[in-house]
Write a protein that holds these residues in place. Sequence first.
Motif, PDB file in Angstrom:
ATOM      1  N   ARG A  31       0.835  -1.220  -0.145  1.00  0.00           N
ATOM      2  CA  ARG A  31       0.148  -0.014   0.041  1.00  0.00           C
ATOM      3  C   ARG A  31       1.014   1.334  -0.089  1.00  0.00           C
ATOM      4  NH1 ARG A  31      -3.853  -3.168   3.404  1.00  0.00           N
ATOM      5  NH2 ARG A  31      -2.521  -2.218   5.450  1.00  0.00           N
ATOM      6  N   SER A  32       2.177   0.945   0.270  1.00  0.00           N
ATOM      7  CA  SER A  32       2.993   2.307  -0.040  1.00  0.00           C
ATOM      8  C   SER A  32       3.787   2.504  -1.118  1.00  0.00           C
ATOM      9  CB  SER A  32       4.089   2.015   1.341  1.00  0.00           C
ATOM     10  OG  SER A  32       5.147   2.994   1.223  1.00  0.00           O
ATOM     11  N   PRO A  33       3.750   3.451  -1.956  1.00  0.00           N
ATOM     12  CA  PRO A  33       4.383   3.451  -3.281  1.00  0.00           C
ATOM     13  C   PRO A  33       6.010   3.052  -3.117  1.00  0.00           C
ATOM     14  CG  PRO A  33       2.901   5.164  -3.155  1.00  0.00           C
ATOM     15  CD  PRO A  33       2.953   4.531  -1.876  1.00  0.00           C
ATOM     16  N   ALA A  34       6.901   3.623  -1.988  1.00  0.00           N
ATOM     17  CA  ALA A  34       7.961   3.420  -1.947  1.00  0.00           C
ATOM     18  C   ALA A  34       8.368   1.958  -1.442  1.00  0.00           C
ATOM     19  CB  ALA A  34       8.697   4.311  -0.982  1.00  0.00           C
ATOM     20  N   HIS A  35       7.480   1.514  -0.677  1.00  0.00           N
ATOM     21  CA  HIS A  35       7.584   0.163  -0.190  1.00  0.00           C
ATOM     22  C   HIS A  35       7.412  -1.067  -1.324  1.00  0.00           C
ATOM     23  CE1 HIS A  35       7.453   2.008   3.668  1.00  0.00           C
ATOM     24  NE2 HIS A  35       8.494   1.267   3.982  1.00  0.00           N
ATOM     25  N   ARG A  36       6.373  -0.748  -2.046  1.00  0.00           N
ATOM     26  CA  ARG A  36       5.776  -1.426  -3.207  1.00  0.00           C
ATOM     27  C   ARG A  36       7.021  -1.457  -4.413  1.00  0.00           C
ATOM     28  NH1 ARG A  36       0.848  -3.097  -5.074  1.00  0.00           N
ATOM     29  NH2 ARG A  36       0.868  -3.674  -7.452  1.00  0.00           N
ATOM     30  N   ALA A  37       7.603  -0.433  -4.520  1.00  0.00           N
ATOM     31  CA  ALA A  37       8.659  -0.251  -5.575  1.00  0.00           C
ATOM     32  C   ALA A  37       9.752  -1.317  -4.922  1.00  0.00           C
ATOM     33  CB  ALA A  37       8.926   1.335  -5.663  1.00  0.00           C
ATOM     34  N   ASN A  38      10.475  -1.209  -3.876  1.00  0.00           N
ATOM     35  CA  ASN A  38      11.234  -2.086  -3.623  1.00  0.00           C
ATOM     36  C   ASN A  38      10.871  -3.756  -3.508  1.00  0.00           C
ATOM     37  OD1 ASN A  38      13.619  -0.772  -2.642  1.00  0.00           O
ATOM     38  ND2 ASN A  38      13.047  -0.376  -0.692  1.00  0.00           N
ATOM     39  N   LEU A  39       9.690  -3.898  -3.121  1.00  0.00           N
ATOM     40  CA  LEU A  39       9.249  -5.173  -3.234  1.00  0.00           C
ATOM     41  C   LEU A  39       9.313  -5.850  -4.694  1.00  0.00           C
ATOM     42  CD1 LEU A  39       6.104  -5.368  -0.956  1.00  0.00           C
ATOM     43  CD2 LEU A  39       8.334  -6.580  -0.699  1.00  0.00           C
ATOM     44  N   LEU A  40       8.926  -4.909  -5.862  1.00  0.00           N
ATOM     45  CA  LEU A  40       8.881  -5.171  -7.082  1.00  0.00           C
ATOM     46  C   LEU A  40       9.840  -4.543  -8.235  1.00  0.00           C
ATOM     47  CD1 LEU A  40       4.981  -4.930  -7.265  1.00  0.00           C
ATOM     48  CD2 LEU A  40       6.316  -7.066  -7.140  1.00  0.00           C
ATOM     49  N   ALA A  41      10.899  -4.366  -7.378  1.00  0.00           N
ATOM     50  CA  ALA A  41      12.173  -3.862  -8.323  1.00  0.00           C
ATOM     51  C   ALA A  41      12.751  -4.859  -9.007  1.00  0.00           C
ATOM     52  CB  ALA A  41      12.979  -2.880  -7.483  1.00  0.00           C
ATOM     53  N   PRO A  42      12.878  -4.915 -10.365  1.00  0.00           N
ATOM     54  CA  PRO A  42      13.420  -6.077 -11.033  1.00  0.00           C
ATOM     55  C   PRO A  42      14.818  -6.333 -11.190  1.00  0.00           C
ATOM     56  CG  PRO A  42      12.508  -4.178 -12.624  1.00  0.00           C
ATOM     57  CD  PRO A  42      12.233  -3.835 -11.107  1.00  0.00           C
ATOM     58  N   GLY A  43      15.432  -5.154 -10.633  1.00  0.00           N
ATOM     59  CA  GLY A  43      17.090  -5.036 -10.603  1.00  0.00           C
ATOM     60  C   GLY A  43      17.412  -6.024  -9.156  1.00  0.00           C
ATOM     61  N   TRP A  44      16.722  -5.987  -8.219  1.00  0.00           N
ATOM     62  CA  TRP A  44      16.955  -6.845  -6.921  1.00  0.00           C
ATOM     63  C   TRP A  44      17.474  -8.263  -7.190  1.00  0.00           C
ATOM     64  CZ3 TRP A  44      18.481  -2.954  -4.736  1.00  0.00           C
ATOM     65  CH2 TRP A  44      17.582  -1.814  -4.188  1.00  0.00           C
ATOM     66  N   ARG A  45      18.609  -8.632  -6.262  1.00  0.00           N
ATOM     67  CA  ARG A  45      19.159 -10.268  -6.580  1.00  0.00           C
ATOM     68  C   ARG A  45      18.899 -10.665  -5.280  1.00  0.00           C
ATOM     69  NH1 ARG A  45      17.874  -8.676 -10.944  1.00  0.00           N
ATOM     70  NH2 ARG A  45      19.157  -8.451 -13.001  1.00  0.00           N
ATOM     71  N   HIS A  46      19.266  -9.971  -4.039  1.00  0.00           N
ATOM     72  CA  HIS A  46      19.603 -10.447  -2.645  1.00  0.00           C
ATOM     73  C   HIS A  46      18.438  -9.973  -1.686  1.00  0.00           C
ATOM     74  CE1 HIS A  46      24.047 -10.528  -4.617  1.00  0.00           C
ATOM     75  NE2 HIS A  46      23.328 -11.656  -4.924  1.00  0.00           N
ATOM     76  N   LEU A  47      18.306 -10.612  -0.785  1.00  0.00           N
ATOM     77  CA  LEU A  47      17.342 -10.394   0.268  1.00  0.00           C
ATOM     78  C   LEU A  47      17.978 -10.726   1.678  1.00  0.00           C
ATOM     79  CD1 LEU A  47      14.225  -9.214   1.147  1.00  0.00           C
ATOM     80  CD2 LEU A  47      13.602 -11.557   0.580  1.00  0.00           C
ATOM     81  N   GLY A  48      18.034  -9.768   2.815  1.00  0.00           N
ATOM     82  CA  GLY A  48      18.056 -10.264   4.015  1.00  0.00           C
ATOM     83  C   GLY A  48      16.993  -9.558   4.823  1.00  0.00           C
ATOM     84  N   VAL A  49      16.352 -10.445   5.724  1.00  0.00           N
ATOM     85  CA  VAL A  49      15.161 -10.093   6.758  1.00  0.00           C
ATOM     86  C   VAL A  49      15.443 -10.373   8.086  1.00  0.00           C
ATOM     87  CG1 VAL A  49      13.599 -10.287   4.817  1.00  0.00           C
ATOM     88  CG2 VAL A  49      13.987 -12.339   6.344  1.00  0.00           C
ATOM     89  N   ALA A  50      14.758  -9.638   9.014  1.00  0.00           N
ATOM     90  CA  ALA A  50      14.964  -9.747  10.605  1.00  0.00           C
ATOM     91  C   ALA A  50      13.697  -9.336  11.230  1.00  0.00           C
ATOM     92  CB  ALA A  50      16.089  -8.849  11.093  1.00  0.00           C
ATOM     93  N   ALA A  51      13.249 -10.125  11.917  1.00  0.00           N
ATOM     94  CA  ALA A  51      12.051  -9.717  12.680  1.00  0.00           C
ATOM     95  C   ALA A  51      12.277  -9.904  14.339  1.00  0.00           C
ATOM     96  CB  ALA A  51      10.661 -10.867  12.358  1.00  0.00           C
ATOM     97  N   LEU A  52      11.974  -8.936  14.970  1.00  0.00           N
ATOM     98  CA  LEU A  52      12.675  -8.988  16.414  1.00  0.00           C
ATOM     99  C   LEU A  52      11.409  -8.631  17.348  1.00  0.00           C
ATOM    100  CD1 LEU A  52      15.530  -7.087  15.819  1.00  0.00           C
ATOM    101  CD2 LEU A  52      15.472  -9.319  16.532  1.00  0.00           C
TER     102      LEU A  52
END
Length: 154
Positions: free
Chosen positions: A106-127
Motif C-alpha cells: 500500500r506504500s508506493p516506496a515500499h511497493r517499488a522495493n518489493l517489485l524492483a526488477p534489479g534486486w537479486r538479494h534479500l536479508g530479513v529480520a523480525a524482532l
Amino acid sequence: MAAKPSVESALVKRVNALRKNHGLRQLRVVGKLSKAAGHHGASMAARAYFRHELLTPARSPRWTPFGTWIRWFYPGRRYGSWTAGENLAWGTPSISARRTVRMWLRSPAHRANLLAPGWRHLGVAALQVENPAGYYRTWDEVTIVVAEFGRRSR
C-alpha cells in the motif's frame, strides 16, 4: 528482545511469491543483508526509534544515513557496482509476513522495493520487543520487521 525466525522465513517466502506472481526473479537470501537487517532492527528496538538511518551515538552526526551504514555490511570489497534498499514495518507481536507485505504494497516506496526488477538479494529480520520505550511506548510488546534488498556486480 527476541528474534522471530518463523516470521523471517515466512517473509522471504511471501516476498518471493509476490515477485514470482509479477514475473520477477526470486531473491536469494544473503547473510550480509540478513546481518544488516538484524543489526538495524536490534538498534531500533534497543534505542526506541523507527527510521532508515542508523543511530550511531559515538559518531558525529549521531544519525548515519542508510547509504552509508549499509556499506558496513554489504556489498563486500570485491564488488564495484552495487545498490541496496530497505523496507521497515512494525506492529503487534502477532504481525505476520502476510500483513507486513500487504502494508508494504500500500506504500508506493515500499511497493517499488518489493517489485524492483534489479534486486537479486534479500536479508530479513523480525524482532519481538517487550516493554518497548520511545517511539513504541504506547504498546506492551511490538515486533519490528526489517527487509534489506540488494544487487551487486563486479
